[in-house]
Scaffold this motif. Structure first.
Motif, short mmCIF file in Angstrom:
data_model
loop_
_atom_site.label_atom_id
_atom_site.label_comp_id
_atom_site.label_asym_id
_atom_site.label_seq_id
_atom_site.Cartn_x
_atom_site.Cartn_y
_atom_site.Cartn_z
N LEU A 96 0.87 -1.18 0.00
CA LEU A 96 0.00 0.00 0.00
C LEU A 96 0.90 1.22 0.00
CD1 LEU A 96 -2.50 -1.38 2.65
CD2 LEU A 96 -2.96 -1.08 0.20
N LEU A 97 1.05 1.84 -1.16
CA LEU A 97 2.07 2.87 -1.36
C LEU A 97 1.51 4.27 -1.08
CD1 LEU A 97 3.49 1.29 -4.61
CD2 LEU A 97 4.53 1.23 -2.34
N PRO A 98 2.34 5.17 -0.57
CA PRO A 98 1.86 6.50 -0.17
C PRO A 98 1.67 7.43 -1.36
CG PRO A 98 4.22 6.35 0.19
CD PRO A 98 3.77 4.98 -0.26
N ALA A 99 0.88 8.44 -1.14
CA ALA A 99 0.67 9.49 -2.15
C ALA A 99 0.75 10.84 -1.46
CB ALA A 99 -0.71 9.32 -2.80
N PRO A 100 1.23 11.86 -2.16
CA PRO A 100 1.30 13.20 -1.56
C PRO A 100 -0.09 13.77 -1.33
CG PRO A 100 1.85 13.30 -3.89
CD PRO A 100 1.76 11.86 -3.54
N ARG A 101 -0.24 14.49 -0.24
CA ARG A 101 -1.52 15.12 0.08
C ARG A 101 -1.54 16.51 -0.56
NH1 ARG A 101 0.05 12.80 5.07
NH2 ARG A 101 0.67 14.86 5.86
N ASN A 102 -1.89 16.54 -1.84
CA ASN A 102 -1.99 17.81 -2.56
C ASN A 102 -3.32 17.86 -3.30
OD1 ASN A 102 -1.67 16.33 -4.99
ND2 ASN A 102 0.56 16.54 -4.88
N GLY A 103 -3.56 18.97 -3.99
CA GLY A 103 -4.84 19.16 -4.65
C GLY A 103 -5.09 18.16 -5.75
N GLU A 104 -4.06 17.81 -6.51
CA GLU A 104 -4.25 16.85 -7.60
C GLU A 104 -4.65 15.49 -7.07
OE1 GLU A 104 -1.76 14.85 -11.34
OE2 GLU A 104 -0.75 16.21 -9.92
N VAL A 105 -3.96 15.02 -6.05
CA VAL A 105 -4.28 13.71 -5.47
C VAL A 105 -5.65 13.75 -4.81
CG1 VAL A 105 -3.61 12.01 -3.72
CG2 VAL A 105 -1.88 13.01 -5.23
N LEU A 106 -5.97 14.87 -4.16
CA LEU A 106 -7.28 15.00 -3.54
C LEU A 106 -8.39 14.81 -4.58
CD1 LEU A 106 -9.09 15.76 -1.09
CD2 LEU A 106 -8.79 18.15 -1.78
N GLY A 107 -8.26 15.45 -5.73
CA GLY A 107 -9.26 15.30 -6.77
C GLY A 107 -9.36 13.87 -7.27
N LEU A 108 -8.20 13.22 -7.47
CA LEU A 108 -8.21 11.83 -7.93
C LEU A 108 -8.86 10.91 -6.92
CD1 LEU A 108 -4.61 11.59 -9.46
CD2 LEU A 108 -6.76 11.38 -10.73
N VAL A 109 -8.45 11.04 -5.66
CA VAL A 109 -8.99 10.17 -4.61
C VAL A 109 -10.50 10.32 -4.51
CG1 VAL A 109 -9.07 9.79 -2.12
CG2 VAL A 109 -6.86 10.03 -3.26
N CYS A 110 -10.97 11.55 -4.52
CA CYS A 110 -12.42 11.77 -4.39
C CYS A 110 -13.18 11.19 -5.59
CB CYS A 110 -12.71 13.26 -4.23
SG CYS A 110 -12.14 13.94 -2.64
N ALA A 111 -12.64 11.37 -6.79
CA ALA A 111 -13.29 10.79 -7.96
C ALA A 111 -13.32 9.28 -7.88
CB ALA A 111 -12.56 11.23 -9.24
#
Length: 283
Positions: A112-127
């Motif tokens: 389970l690999l980490p991801a940066p907590r930024n706006g781009e990742v936020l949008g991807l995660v929510c989608a």
């Protein structure tokens, strides 16, 4: 009427028979079991047979490890279809996944690999969460990850990031207290501050697990091994969390160095006592 889940344990094939018989040997009321759905996404066979027998006696939770919600690719539609089939078949009380990624370009990574907590990742995660919840027909609980190294691209505090994900998608949170503890130890953070800030209304489940020191670096790097008993420091954080937010279904998570079933039930019983004490104080 199905009993309300209180404290549960991870279900492994080595413990199928003991889990099925647990009511007969005086295990705690409200005992429930959690499995990784990826191990049961098959058309038939002995695993599904055992899972049905145990599900007939105890509440069941499905805790996914393969949707790669924090990746830059949409969730695998075949994976979602098989996950939905399992949900429809077993009617779990809870469904959860991780804030992590594990798939890219058709390649699955066994972690389970980490991801940066930024706006781009936020949008991807929510989608990805919205797509997943629509496909599964269920609300997801999202688990906070274990942290090992500071990522340079973080723009959000972790609790704020999780809360914003929940606000945008309607998902809930699965608080892994061991992950809070080892992330704080590895990254120089305050675990009590994390525990004190997570909104009670969002927490749908709690995980407790063991950790160990890195063989080379020792206590400077703690590993989320799921192969040791829950540490006393993690128990302290758990009691602090439950005292503030109230009882939540709590899992003793064990994936390696599997002990006797009775040892897991001893930890399960300890968590159940914490929940009962908090419930009694609130009454």
């Amino acid at each position: 009427m199905e009993r309300r889940p209180t404290a549960g344990v991870s279900l492994k094939p080595a413990h199928y028979a003991e889990a099925e018989a647990c009511l007969a040997v005086g295990c705690q009321a409200g005992l429930w079991f959690e499995v990784h759905p990826e191990n049961y996404m098959v058309a038939g066979g002995p695993r599904l047979h055992w899972l049905r027998r145990i599900r007939d006696r105890h509440p069941l939770s499905l805790h996914g490890v393969g949707l790669s919600l924090a990746g830059d690719e949409r969730p695998d539609r075949d994976h979602l279809a098989r996950f939905r089939s399992l949900i429809d078949r077993f009617k779990p009380c809870l469904v959860s996944e991780h804030l992590a990624w594990s798939r890219r370009g058709g390649v699955y990574h066994p972690d389970l690999l980490p991801a940066p907590r930024n706006g781009e990742v936020l949008g991807l995660v929510c989608a990805h969460i919205n797509e997943t919840q629509d496909a599964l027909g269920r609300r997801l609980l999202i688990e906070n990850p274990a942290g090992y190294l500071a990522l340079a691209d973080h723009q959000w505090d972790e609790v704020d990031f999780l809360v914003e994900i929940a606000r945008r998608t309607g998902c809930g949170l699965l608080v892994d207290v061991n992950n809070v503890f080892i992330s704080a130890a590895n990254l120089g953070l305050d675990p009590e501050a994390w525990i004190d800030r997570v909104p009670a209304a969002l927490v749908g489940e709690i995980h407790l697990a063991g950790h160990r020191e890195d063989p080379a670096l020792g206590e400077t790097l703690l590993i989320d091994g799921h192969d040791t008993p829950v540490s006393e420091l993690v128990w302290d954080l758990y009691e602090r969390l439950v005292a503030r937010i109230g009882p939540r279904p709590t899992l003793i998570e064990r994936d390696g160095a599997l002990p006797a079933f009775g040892e897991l039930i001893e930890e399960q019983a300890r968590a159940a006592r914490v929940l009962a004490d908090v419930q009694e104080l609130a009454a």
